[in-house]
Scaffold this active site. Structure first.
Site, mmCIF file in Angstrom:
data_model
loop_
_atom_site.group_PDB
_atom_site.id
_atom_site.type_symbol
_atom_site.label_atom_id
_atom_site.label_comp_id
_atom_site.label_asym_id
_atom_site.label_seq_id
_atom_site.Cartn_x
_atom_site.Cartn_y
_atom_site.Cartn_z
ATOM 1 N N GLU A 114 0.875 -1.274 0.049
ATOM 2 C CA GLU A 114 -0.021 0.010 0.004
ATOM 3 C C GLU A 114 0.872 1.158 -0.126
ATOM 4 O OE1 GLU A 114 -2.135 -2.572 2.964
ATOM 5 O OE2 GLU A 114 -0.156 -2.732 2.219
ATOM 6 N N CYS A 138 0.034 0.815 7.576
ATOM 7 C CA CYS A 138 -0.469 1.138 6.320
ATOM 8 C C CYS A 138 -1.897 1.938 6.301
ATOM 9 C CB CYS A 138 -0.813 -0.251 5.299
ATOM 10 S SG CYS A 138 0.795 -0.908 4.974
ATOM 11 N N ASP A 166 21.546 -40.088 -2.091
ATOM 12 C CA ASP A 166 21.409 -39.371 -3.450
ATOM 13 C C ASP A 166 22.671 -38.392 -3.276
ATOM 14 O OD1 ASP A 166 19.364 -40.807 -4.495
ATOM 15 O OD2 ASP A 166 18.012 -39.592 -3.752
ATOM 16 N N GLY A 202 12.810 -38.901 2.307
ATOM 17 C CA GLY A 202 12.424 -39.982 1.661
ATOM 18 C C GLY A 202 11.150 -40.634 2.029
#
Length: 387
Positions: free
Chosen positions: A63, A96, A212, A309
């Site tokens: 804003e 705001c 991995d 996993g």
């Protein structure tokens, strides 16, 4: 409340400008945490004359950024469209609502209310009480989904957890030997990097690291890409000191979550400038996942992408800790019954006890198919439908 009304029956032109605010807000996804991503536009005589979005935590809110392009001044006849209710509290930036009032703006159209229990409704109520016309509920569901991580985090103190997995057409995440590169194509994998770029943390079990040796970074060829915190669940500290996640050049950190009882000298051996450890209570010999979610929330981690996993996936499912799924189906078939499943452990005993996926959307990446949806966990107290 006086001066406020719902937008559910308001003309469709409101939706047009709210969609523009949503488009802007999406630019901030992954950059504003733990704050929400918010977009705003100011409309005069049916045209957008100023716009803004929240770029980073501590920066100007949407804003304020939009109004600054008008020198902080607007006309009474102008309308602001904002995806989330304007704040009315002091944080790193002023409220705001004060900027809106000071600008002279006469109307504010809000997508979704601020879910924060401490401030809910405050912005709209304040503006309405000061004579600003407030309309709420425009594209509310889209605005809520945009900030689904923020909504959960601010109301529960725990992160919103999305699970990503890649399956063959016959339902396996890897062969019997653990080989999984690659089930999906390059387009799908690039999308996963975009998912990583939009979350605070990516989480895997140590078994995935051992199998991995992933880096768990964002590789998009974009200087604005942002690596998430890498969270590794390693109850007994089995990770190798040579693992890539412990030895990569990244501005983000790696957090190794261990169970109670790991020797202090073992913990010190893997700690580096960007590698730290978190001791978490155990339950049933493994990390207590519910406790861990609270500990991550205390670190202002509001969103997590779970990438595996199978053991960790199964445990998170049984604890009902997953909020969203990204399930990729690669155009491959292993053709046996000895692969590694998406989730290990005990599952549902009957179909009516299974996890239903709702609000499903489907997308293709070449021959791959991505299914996105939200889990609806089995509730044993819910009555079964009559057949």
């Amino acid at each position: 409340m006086p001066g406020e009304r719902s937008g559910r029956k308001v003309d469709g032109h409101h939706e047009k400008f709210m969609k523009e605010a949503l488009r802007l807000a999406r630019r901030g996804l992954g950059r504003t945490s733990p704050n929400p991503a918010v977009g705003a536009v100011v409309v005069r005589d049916g045209k957008v004359i100023a716009s803004g979005y929240h770029k980073y935590a501590g920066g100007d809110h949407a804003e304020v950024e939009a109004l600054s392009k008008l020198g902080g001044k607007a006309r009474r006849s102008d309308t602001m469209y904002v995806t989330l209710e304007p704040c009315h509290h002091h944080g790193k930036t002023p409220p705001c609502t004060e900027a809106i009032l000071k600008s002279g703006l006469g109307k504010v159209v809000v997508g979704a209310r601020d879910p924060n229990p401490a401030v809910k409704g405050g912005g709209s109520e304040f503006l309405a009480a000061k004579g600003v016309e407030v309309v709420t509920g425009i594209l509310e569901e889209e605005c809520r989904r945009l900030n689904e991580s923020f909504f959960k985090f601010v109301t529960s103190g725990t992160p919103f957890v999305s699970a990503k997995c890649a399956l063959t057409l016959d339902g396996w995440i890897a062969t019997s030997t653990g080989h999984s590169r690659w089930i999906t194509n390059e387009k799908s994998r690039r999308f996963v990097h975009r998912l990583r770029d939009g979350v605070d943390a990516v989480m895997v079990g140590v078994g995935t690291v051992i199998a991995d040796d992933p880096m768990l970074t964002v590789r998009l060829g974009n200087r604005n890409a942002q690596d998430p915190v890498r969270v590794i669940l390693d109850t007994n500290l089995r990770i190798s000191p040579d693992a890539k996640v412990l030895n990569i050049d990244s501005p983000s950190s790696t957090l190794i979550v261990v169970g109670e009882g790991v020797p202090e000298n073992h913990l010190r051996a893997i700690q580096k400038d960007n590698v730290s450890t978190l001791i978490c209570p155990k339950r049933g010999g493994r990390i207590d996942l519910n406790t861990l979610m609270g500990l991550l929330g205390q670190r202002s981690i509001s969103s997590v992408l779970l990438e595996g996993g199978a053991t960790l996936m199964g445990a998170m499912l049984r604890e009902k800790l997953l909020d969203k799924f990204y399930i990729f189906k690669g155009a491959r078939i292993l053709g046996g019954d000895d692969g590694i499943p998406m989730a290990r452990g005990r599952g549902a005993e009957s179909m009516d006890q299974s996890i239903r996926i709702k609000d499903v959307s489907v997308r293709r990446f070449g021959d791959d198919v991505l299914i996105v949806g939200y889990p609806e966990y089995f509730n044993p107290t819910r009555r079964r439908p009559r057949l």
